[in-house]
Design an enzyme around this catalytic site. Structure first.
Site: not given
Length: 304
Positions: A81-82, A126-127, A144, A150, A235
């Site tokens: 996902k990164d 998104r979250r 972050r 975190r 974007c």
């Protein structure tokens, strides 16, 4: 040629090292010699700015890309996902491992706040958008750092909760008892999947890694990433996508939110396995035609 040592590039966070060790073990079980090469990424070093302000897509993968193109490493392991939807010239997908838990989870200090005002931490657009869509009165703050950082920040803060990817916490055994599954939240495209990349002209590594590829996971994440690529156009935006194979059917759900979570454009489709060619693109076009284009324009304006 089995005597060639495959140099595995990885970020040096605990989760990244876990992922690299997993790939290392798989390759060594196939008879290959390997070596781990930890590399620090800008995304790990610059912790005081939200990711989307750093203006780099693939901030976590860039350092490893450069190391690979400089021939310091042979392959690199990423949380898929990164990884930007367009890989750098000369670097290709070599294996997608079987996908783990796709869900987001909420790590909390008690759930009383859900029905009143609360503060939630996440570094993901998104979250944040999906949380505000469901809980418009809550405050969402930026969070972050790697998973361990975190988790520590949450403990030391007065926040009520923070959102994590379940897979990351499960992989390094950090999932606490005080969590709930956010099964209503649509995950990031390719969440829970690990990607191994290699140099395009490195047939030795590509052949070795092909044996680790999990076809069903590959089909699903490719649909999700095609949806993302078609929508984003370079974007960053609050986009969720999930494809699942149930029997002979692929079920897909994709969402685009405005940054404040107020607007939501959703698409749900089913196709037969084997007929998924272009599905991500078709679903993205449907989102754009149903109001998504305006949402994306607004996001681009606000991100400038």
């Amino acid at each position: 040629m089995l005597n060639k040592t495959i140099r595995i590039g990885t970020r040096d966070s605990e989760l990244a090292l876990w992922q690299a060790h997993t790939v290392q073990e798989c390759l060594e079980n196939l008879g290959h010699k390997t070596e781990l090469v930890p590399v620090k990424s800008t995304g790990d070093i610059v912790l005081d700015k939200p990711l989307y302000e750093l203006g780099i897509t693939g901030i976590f993968t860039k350092t490893l890309d450069i190391a690979m193109l400089n021939d310091d490493i042979d392959i690199a392991v990423h949380s898929m996902k990164d990884v930007p939807t367009a890989l750098p010239k000369g670097i290709v997908e070599a294996a997608i491992l079987e996908r783990a838990n796709v869900n987001d989870i909420l790590v909390h200090k008690g759930l009383d706040f859900l029905n009143s005002s609360g503060t939630i931490a996440t570094g993901s657009l998104r979250r944040k958008a999906q949380w505000l869509h469901k809980y418009p009165d809550h405050n969402v703050v930026d969070l972050r750092g790697n998973v361990n950082t975190r988790m520590q920040k949450l403990t030391n803060s007065n926040w009520n909760a923070a959102i994590f990817a379940a897979a990351g916490l499960e992989r390094i055994d950090l999932k606490p008892e005080n969590y709930i599954d956010l099964d209503w939240m649509v995950p990031a495209p390719a969440q829970g999947a690990m990607l191994v990349v290699a140099k395009e002209d490195d047939d030795f590594c590509k052949e070795a890694l092909a044996k680790l590829n999990h076809e069903k996971s590959e089909i699903c994440v490719h649909i999700e990433r095609e949806f993302l690529r078609e929508l984003e156009g370079g974007c960053t935006a609050p986009i969720g996508a999930l494809a699942k194979i149930e029997g002979e059917e692929i079920q897909f759900k994709g969402v685009l939110f405005s940054l404040d979570g107020k607007e939501k454009v959703e698409v749900i489709k089913k196709v037969t396995v084997g007929a998924e060619q272009g599905l991500g693109k078709i679903c993205a076009q449907e989102v754009l035609n149903n109001g998504g284009e305006e949402v994306m324009k607004e996001i681009k304006t606000m991100m400038k």
